[in-house]
Scaffold this motif. Structure first.
Motif, PDB file in Angstrom:
ATOM      1  N   ASP A   1      -3.084   0.274   2.799  1.00 45.20           N
ATOM      2  CA  ASP A   1      -2.849   1.531   3.389  1.00 45.20           C
ATOM      3  C   ASP A   1      -1.903   1.804   4.359  1.00 45.20           C
ATOM      4  N   MET A   2      -1.157   2.951   4.368  1.00 47.77           N
ATOM      5  CA  MET A   2      -0.264   3.035   5.190  1.00 47.77           C
ATOM      6  C   MET A   2      -0.206   4.680   5.335  1.00 47.77           C
ATOM      7  N   GLU A   3       0.514   5.066   6.511  1.00 49.77           N
ATOM      8  CA  GLU A   3       0.861   6.731   6.711  1.00 49.77           C
ATOM      9  C   GLU A   3       2.153   7.098   6.100  1.00 49.77           C
ATOM     10  N   ALA A   4       2.149   7.881   5.194  1.00 48.06           N
ATOM     11  CA  ALA A   4       3.398   8.305   4.522  1.00 48.06           C
ATOM     12  C   ALA A   4       4.104   9.314   5.313  1.00 48.06           C
ATOM     13  N   MET A   5       5.350   9.291   5.078  1.00 52.01           N
ATOM     14  CA  MET A   5       6.277  10.297   5.836  1.00 52.01           C
ATOM     15  C   MET A   5       6.103  11.486   5.074  1.00 52.01           C
ATOM     16  N   LEU A   6       6.086  12.699   5.904  1.00 60.36           N
ATOM     17  CA  LEU A   6       6.432  14.069   5.087  1.00 60.36           C
ATOM     18  C   LEU A   6       7.767  14.413   5.186  1.00 60.36           C
ATOM     19  N   MET A   7       8.011  15.041   3.953  1.00 63.56           N
ATOM     20  CA  MET A   7       9.308  15.535   3.756  1.00 63.56           C
ATOM     21  C   MET A   7       9.452  17.145   4.250  1.00 63.56           C
ATOM     22  N   ASP A   8      10.729  17.574   4.570  1.00 69.24           N
ATOM     23  CA  ASP A   8      10.762  18.856   5.046  1.00 69.24           C
ATOM     24  C   ASP A   8       9.932  19.805   4.106  1.00 69.24           C
ATOM     25  N   ASN A   9       9.888  19.603   2.736  1.00 66.52           N
ATOM     26  CA  ASN A   9       9.588  20.639   1.780  1.00 66.52           C
ATOM     27  C   ASN A   9       8.139  20.546   1.448  1.00 66.52           C
TER      28      ASN A   9
ATOM     29  N   THR B   1      12.663  -9.328  -4.482  1.00 71.33           N
ATOM     30  CA  THR B   1      13.245  -8.226  -3.959  1.00 71.33           C
ATOM     31  C   THR B   1      13.242  -6.969  -4.768  1.00 71.33           C
ATOM     32  N   ALA B   2      12.886  -6.906  -6.179  1.00 71.17           N
ATOM     33  CA  ALA B   2      12.761  -5.703  -6.776  1.00 71.17           C
ATOM     34  C   ALA B   2      11.964  -4.443  -6.103  1.00 71.17           C
ATOM     35  N   PRO B   3      12.827  -3.583  -6.236  1.00 75.96           N
ATOM     36  CA  PRO B   3      12.364  -2.004  -5.507  1.00 75.96           C
ATOM     37  C   PRO B   3      11.164  -1.392  -6.224  1.00 75.96           C
ATOM     38  N   VAL B   4       9.930  -2.422  -6.148  1.00 73.09           N
ATOM     39  CA  VAL B   4       8.658  -1.842  -6.624  1.00 73.09           C
ATOM     40  C   VAL B   4       7.704  -1.808  -5.591  1.00 73.09           C
ATOM     41  N   LYS B   5       6.733  -0.905  -5.734  1.00 74.71           N
ATOM     42  CA  LYS B   5       5.798  -0.776  -4.787  1.00 74.71           C
ATOM     43  C   LYS B   5       4.378  -1.955  -5.053  1.00 74.71           C
ATOM     44  N   GLU B   6       4.954  -2.924  -4.691  1.00 69.56           N
ATOM     45  CA  GLU B   6       3.877  -4.060  -4.948  1.00 69.56           C
ATOM     46  C   GLU B   6       4.293  -5.263  -4.251  1.00 69.56           C
ATOM     47  N   GLU B   7       3.375  -6.057  -4.102  1.00 67.16           N
ATOM     48  CA  GLU B   7       3.837  -7.677  -3.524  1.00 67.16           C
ATOM     49  C   GLU B   7       4.290  -8.493  -4.369  1.00 67.16           C
ATOM     50  N   GLY B   8       5.210  -9.340  -4.212  1.00 69.65           N
ATOM     51  CA  GLY B   8       5.736 -10.225  -5.275  1.00 69.65           C
ATOM     52  C   GLY B   8       4.918 -11.593  -5.323  1.00 69.65           C
ATOM     53  N   THR B   9       5.108 -12.234  -6.353  1.00 69.20           N
ATOM     54  CA  THR B   9       4.433 -13.450  -6.718  1.00 69.20           C
ATOM     55  C   THR B   9       4.272 -14.368  -5.504  1.00 69.20           C
ATOM     56  N   LYS B  10       5.279 -14.567  -4.705  1.00 62.08           N
ATOM     57  CA  LYS B  10       5.425 -15.226  -3.792  1.00 62.08           C
ATOM     58  C   LYS B  10       4.650 -14.996  -2.434  1.00 62.08           C
ATOM     59  N   VAL B  11       4.540 -13.783  -2.355  1.00 63.16           N
ATOM     60  CA  VAL B  11       3.574 -13.271  -1.109  1.00 63.16           C
ATOM     61  C   VAL B  11       2.220 -13.217  -1.491  1.00 63.16           C
TER      62      VAL B  11
ATOM     63  N   TYR C   1      12.964   5.785  -3.589  1.00 62.95           N
ATOM     64  CA  TYR C   1      12.645   4.619  -2.993  1.00 62.95           C
ATOM     65  C   TYR C   1      11.817   4.521  -1.851  1.00 62.95           C
ATOM     66  N   GLU C   2      11.670   5.784  -1.358  1.00 65.82           N
ATOM     67  CA  GLU C   2      11.314   5.888   0.160  1.00 65.82           C
ATOM     68  C   GLU C   2       9.974   5.414   0.104  1.00 65.82           C
ATOM     69  N   GLU C   3       9.033   5.837  -0.714  1.00 70.14           N
ATOM     70  CA  GLU C   3       7.609   5.641  -0.837  1.00 70.14           C
ATOM     71  C   GLU C   3       7.460   4.134  -1.057  1.00 70.14           C
ATOM     72  N   THR C   4       8.201   3.390  -1.912  1.00 66.04           N
ATOM     73  CA  THR C   4       8.243   2.094  -1.971  1.00 66.04           C
ATOM     74  C   THR C   4       8.529   1.440  -0.415  1.00 66.04           C
ATOM     75  N   MET C   5       9.484   1.744   0.194  1.00 67.43           N
ATOM     76  CA  MET C   5      10.054   1.315   1.333  1.00 67.43           C
ATOM     77  C   MET C   5       8.942   1.545   2.585  1.00 67.43           C
ATOM     78  N   ASN C   6       8.113   2.488   2.312  1.00 62.98           N
ATOM     79  CA  ASN C   6       7.198   2.893   3.319  1.00 62.98           C
ATOM     80  C   ASN C   6       5.931   1.642   3.085  1.00 62.98           C
ATOM     81  N   PHE C   7       5.545   1.560   1.938  1.00 62.87           N
ATOM     82  CA  PHE C   7       4.740   0.648   1.697  1.00 62.87           C
ATOM     83  C   PHE C   7       4.986  -0.951   2.055  1.00 62.87           C
ATOM     84  N   ILE C   8       6.180  -1.300   1.597  1.00 60.81           N
ATOM     85  CA  ILE C   8       6.900  -2.666   2.377  1.00 60.81           C
ATOM     86  C   ILE C   8       6.865  -2.608   3.613  1.00 60.81           C
ATOM     87  N   ARG C   9       7.444  -1.741   4.392  1.00 60.71           N
ATOM     88  CA  ARG C   9       7.474  -1.679   5.848  1.00 60.71           C
ATOM     89  C   ARG C   9       6.056  -1.957   6.345  1.00 60.71           C
ATOM     90  N   GLU C  10       5.091  -1.199   6.035  1.00 63.38           N
ATOM     91  CA  GLU C  10       3.781  -1.210   6.541  1.00 63.38           C
ATOM     92  C   GLU C  10       3.195  -2.570   6.169  1.00 63.38           C
TER      93      GLU C  10
END
Length: 534
Positions: free
Chosen positions: A28-36, A221-231, A283-292
């Motif tokens: 789980d993570m807090e998603a950022m709201l866009m202006d719209n 390092t693929a820009p996907v919203k999931e953990e890789g095999t190594k992790v 890619y922003e949603e993916t970045m939010n997941f990876i960052r969290e």
């Protein structure tokens, strides 16, 4: 689909692999709201009213409730229920501490299995062990694997056979998928050793499993919203740790992997924006997941480090904040995320300036000074940034931090000779070319031309490197990676008689064959199987 290792050795035997399926990790993570973004109230969900995000923020500042907002807008905006899309109102995230609050960090549980006794090998299994030992000493690891598997069929918890199988397998396989099985094989040793209280072997096999994972399983390092095999494999290893120190090391590697993936995606977004191919918002949603995930893992590392140093541990595993106890490398990683993701210079300057009083080696000191220099530069304090960058370059090193510091000094200083000198040093230390560097030094500069050639050569070498292939070096616990390089079988294997006290004739023949093995005449143990059938 790569063939399993059992097919590689072409033996009708069954391995005892661990499975990392079913592991449940926080995502789980807090998603950022866009202006719209459009916010909704409970009344809106019923199809009566809706209101915009700007209205919500304005009313929240006035301490007005959502119910009052809904009433204020009832006459202005209505929406049919069939056209309504429900969206949850979530706050903006402005720092890593808001993303993952410290009080939500809990220590993972340590692995404490029930005690068990060692398996007793029968005469046949001891014969197989002799043969396996002979193959291993002759470095015929592929055939050694077959013999170890035969032993494990009869005695699945024999530590010597488990360890011999894992090490022989590591020295034989070449594909990334097969190295995942090697990790599982080492963890089988860990489980049995832990149940028998052999803590030295537990740590050795855990660390070997972690090393194989880091060295032999590909980065993702693929820009996907999931953990890789190594992790995923690192998280699986963490389930069998029996100490906070080892767990901290594993979670640091997890956090570092996620932070590297975050940087790779950020770099990709920058390239897309600069080439006008895309604004990178996909890619922003993916970045939010990876960052969290990165922040959470690095904060867990600090919590484990604190616990391993006998700091206060609160109820239910939550760790109280101890400013005097830091896992320095994880704090530096957190500082980089705080600066690059949230421009949180205060977090960096406060935390990094504090941990610089801790014991540091040259590399961590250079990294901390570089991070503080970047923070000072971000707030417009050029003098402070120059001071920190010079601390990095004062000690002659060839690490990436020194090259980056020279580059930043080249952009901040005003003396023309100093500028050119620092930029040339940055390129010679491996910094990538930038348009600004080329603009200052010129295309004909020797350092610029060398950097271009180096980049082209690197790209060529990478294009030739097959993916999923390991290097030429081989490791393994029995090869000196954690334990003695001596064979563990010859010294401990003893002649054992049968229940009547008479030594088995078949066993004697196999022992003679094993000890006389010359690498050409292959003892297979088939004689034992034939006798057993009779």
């Amino acid at each position: 689909v790569e063939e399993p290792f059992e097919e590689l050795v072409n033996e009708d035997t069954t391995d005892i692999p661990l499975s990392d399926e079913g592991s449940d990790f926080p995502t789980d993570m807090e998603a950022m709201l866009m202006d719209n973004t459009t916010a909704t109230s409970d009344d809106t969900m019923k199809g009566e009213t809706s209101y915009t995000h700007d209205t919500v923020m304005q009313k929240e500042n006035d301490n007005t409730t959502y119910e009052e907002i809904s009433k204020d807008n009832e006459a202005e905006i209505t929406i049919e229920k069939s056209h309504h899309i429900e969206q949850e109102v979530k706050p903006f995230i402005n720092s890593i501490d808001e993303l993952v609050p410290d009080d939500q960090i809990e220590l993972p549980k340590l692995y404490i299995p029930e005690e068990s006794k060692a398996d007793v090998l029968d005469a046949t299994s001891q014969a197989y062990m002799k043969i396996a030992d002979a193959y291993f000493q002759k470095q015929d690891y592929k055939r050694a694997v077959k013999q170890f598997l035969k032993i494990l069929k009869k005695a699945p918890n024999d530590i010597q056979a488990l360890l011999g199988y894992a090490t022989s397998m590591e020295k034989t396989v070449t594909k990334a998928k097969q190295f995942e099985e090697v990790v599982d094989a080492y963890l089988n040793v860990t489980k049995v050793a832990a149940a028998r209280g052999e803590m030295g072997l537990v740590e050795a096999t855990l660390r070997r499993a972690m090393t194989v994972t880091m060295d032999r399983i590909e980065d993702d390092t693929a820009p996907v919203k999931e953990e890789g095999t190594k992790v995923k494999k690192l998280r699986f290893i963490a389930e069998f740790t029996n100490s906070y120190q080892i767990a901290a090391d594993i979670y640091y590697q997890i956090g570092s992997q996620m932070a590297s993936k975050l940087s790779a995606i950020r770099e990709l977004m920058g390239k897309l924006k600069s080439s006008n191919e895309s604004n990178g918002t996909e890619y922003e949603e993916t970045m939010n997941f990876i960052r969290e995930q990165a922040v959470r893992s690095l904060k867990i590392t600090n919590a484990l480090y604190t616990a391993s140093n006998n700091s206060t541990v609160g109820d239910e595993g939550s760790v109280s904040k101890k400013l005097h106890s830091f896992h320095i490398k994880s704090v530096l990683q957190l500082g980089r995320i705080a600066l690059d993701s949230y421009n949180d210079t205060s977090w960096v300057l406060d935390r990094i300036s504090y941990i610089k009083d801790e014991t540091m080696n040259d590399a961590t000191f250079a990294e901390s000074c570089l991070l503080m220099g970047d923070a000072y530069k971000e707030i417009g304090n050029s003098t402070g940034a120059i001071v920190q960058y010079r601390k990095v370059t004062d000690v002659a090193r060839t690490d990436p931090y020194t090259g980056k510091a020279h580059y930043e000094l080249g952009l901040l200083l005003t003396d023309e000779k100093e500028v050119e000198s620092h930029l040339e040093l940055a390129l010679n230390l491996g910094m990538d070319l930038t348009p600004k560097t080329i603009e200052i030094l010129g295309e004909s500069n020797i350092a610029v031309m060398k950097s271009k050639t180096r980049a082209q050569w690197k790209e060529y070498r990478e294009s030739l490197q097959p993916k999923g292939q390991g290097g030429d070096h081989r490791g393994g616990i029995m090869a000196g990676s954690g334990l003695s390089s001596e064979s563990i079988f010859s010294s401990s294997s003893k002649e054992t008689g049968d229940s009547n006290g008479v030594k088995s004739e078949t066993l004697s023949l196999l022992e003679q064959g094993a000890s006389a093995y010359d690498g050409q005449t292959v003892p297979t143990g088939e004689e034992v199987q034939k006798d057993a059938q009779v």
